[in-house]
Design an enzyme around this catalytic site. Sequence first.
Site, PDB file in Angstrom:
ATOM      1  N   ASP A   7      26.258  43.369 -28.844  1.00  0.00           N
ATOM      2  CA  ASP A   7      24.858  43.018 -28.461  1.00  0.00           C
ATOM      3  C   ASP A   7      23.915  44.048 -27.992  1.00  0.00           C
ATOM      4  O   ASP A   7      24.660  45.076 -28.166  1.00  0.00           O
ATOM      5  CB  ASP A   7      24.977  41.636 -27.321  1.00  0.00           C
ATOM      6  CG  ASP A   7      25.400  42.060 -25.936  1.00  0.00           C
ATOM      7  OD1 ASP A   7      25.780  43.261 -25.912  1.00  0.00           O
ATOM      8  OD2 ASP A   7      25.451  41.300 -25.094  1.00  0.00           O
ATOM      9  N   CYS A  64      30.049  44.363 -25.810  1.00  0.00           N
ATOM     10  CA  CYS A  64      28.659  44.047 -24.924  1.00  0.00           C
ATOM     11  C   CYS A  64      28.777  44.815 -23.663  1.00  0.00           C
ATOM     12  O   CYS A  64      29.421  45.711 -23.649  1.00  0.00           O
ATOM     13  CB  CYS A  64      28.944  42.505 -25.074  1.00  0.00           C
ATOM     14  SG  CYS A  64      29.971  41.864 -23.754  1.00  0.00           S
ATOM     15  N   THR A  66      29.765  44.368 -20.430  1.00  0.00           N
ATOM     16  CA  THR A  66      31.104  44.367 -19.842  1.00  0.00           C
ATOM     17  C   THR A  66      32.312  44.216 -20.766  1.00  0.00           C
ATOM     18  O   THR A  66      33.182  44.623 -20.430  1.00  0.00           O
ATOM     19  CB  THR A  66      31.193  43.335 -18.741  1.00  0.00           C
ATOM     20  OG1 THR A  66      31.151  41.999 -19.571  1.00  0.00           O
ATOM     21  CG2 THR A  66      30.065  43.443 -17.778  1.00  0.00           C
ATOM     22  N   HIS A  97      52.307  44.857 -29.324  1.00  0.00           N
ATOM     23  CA  HIS A  97      52.806  43.580 -28.819  1.00  0.00           C
ATOM     24  C   HIS A  97      51.791  42.297 -29.178  1.00  0.00           C
ATOM     25  O   HIS A  97      52.710  41.324 -29.292  1.00  0.00           O
ATOM     26  CB  HIS A  97      53.040  43.764 -27.233  1.00  0.00           C
ATOM     27  CG  HIS A  97      53.948  44.877 -26.782  1.00  0.00           C
ATOM     28  ND1 HIS A  97      54.428  44.659 -25.519  1.00  0.00           N
ATOM     29  CD2 HIS A  97      54.367  45.911 -27.172  1.00  0.00           C
ATOM     30  CE1 HIS A  97      55.147  46.034 -25.461  1.00  0.00           C
ATOM     31  NE2 HIS A  97      55.375  46.564 -26.452  1.00  0.00           N
ATOM     32  N   HIS A 133      58.051  39.621 -30.058  1.00  0.00           N
ATOM     33  CA  HIS A 133      56.620  39.563 -29.949  1.00  0.00           C
ATOM     34  C   HIS A 133      56.044  38.450 -30.930  1.00  0.00           C
ATOM     35  O   HIS A 133      55.142  37.739 -30.679  1.00  0.00           O
ATOM     36  CB  HIS A 133      56.083  40.762 -30.384  1.00  0.00           C
ATOM     37  CG  HIS A 133      56.468  41.842 -29.227  1.00  0.00           C
ATOM     38  ND1 HIS A 133      56.280  41.622 -28.059  1.00  0.00           N
ATOM     39  CD2 HIS A 133      56.880  42.959 -29.344  1.00  0.00           C
ATOM     40  CE1 HIS A 133      56.405  42.772 -27.194  1.00  0.00           C
ATOM     41  NE2 HIS A 133      57.007  43.741 -28.135  1.00  0.00           N
TER      42      HIS A 133
HETATM   43  C1  RB5 Z   1      23.842  41.413 -21.576  1.00  0.00           C
HETATM   44  O1  RB5 Z   1      22.866  41.849 -20.488  1.00  0.00           O
HETATM   45  C2  RB5 Z   1      25.395  41.036 -20.707  1.00  0.00           C
HETATM   46  O2  RB5 Z   1      25.309  40.007 -20.116  1.00  0.00           O
HETATM   47  C3  RB5 Z   1      26.253  41.314 -22.057  1.00  0.00           C
HETATM   48  O3  RB5 Z   1      26.127  42.207 -22.491  1.00  0.00           O
HETATM   49  C4  RB5 Z   1      27.869  41.215 -21.637  1.00  0.00           C
HETATM   50  O4  RB5 Z   1      28.319  41.975 -20.544  1.00  0.00           O
HETATM   51  C5  RB5 Z   1      28.292  39.612 -21.382  1.00  0.00           C
HETATM   52  O5  RB5 Z   1      29.323  39.562 -20.952  1.00  0.00           O
END
Ligand code: RB5
Length: 145
Positions: A7, A64, A66, A97, A133
């Site tokens: 994203d 993304c 996080t 694994h 595994h």
């Molecule tokens: C976008 O602002 C953010 O929420 C997305 O990139 C991500 O971190 C969601 O888990």
Amino acid sequence: MIYLGSDHGGFELKTKVKKHLDSLTVEYIDLGCDSNDSVDYPVYAKKVADKVIKDKTSLGVLICGTGIGMSIAANKVKGIRAALCSDCYTAKVTREHNNSNVLVMGGRVIGEELAKEIVEGFIKTDFSGDERHVRRLNMLEESDC
Ligand code: RB5
């Protein structure tokens, strides 16, 4: 083949990962997004997950902000084992694994050099195939939870 997706929160790191894959002459297809404009991560998680499910020899990389949203979304697709990694050890061992088929990273969490090492470790490491595994992965496949 490596299928890439991000994203807006992962777009910049994905651009750097692509340059690294180019330097390794590793083939990839970028399924978007294509800019820093705000988009919805589930869309790109699904695009990558569907490709990885169809092509069993492929791997996915999702980024993304996080890594959490992409992980949750990708792991909803049956047969996807997406691993959120912020270190090289985890990236390698989750291939060995868990036979993870999608690597997830947080573009706002880790830096370029670490991300490049994580990606390289992930794509260059194979599933060990050890009986214990395989047994555990079969348990996950059969699980409804
Ligand atoms: C976008 O602002 C953010 O929420 C997305 O990139 C991500 O971190 C969601 O888990």
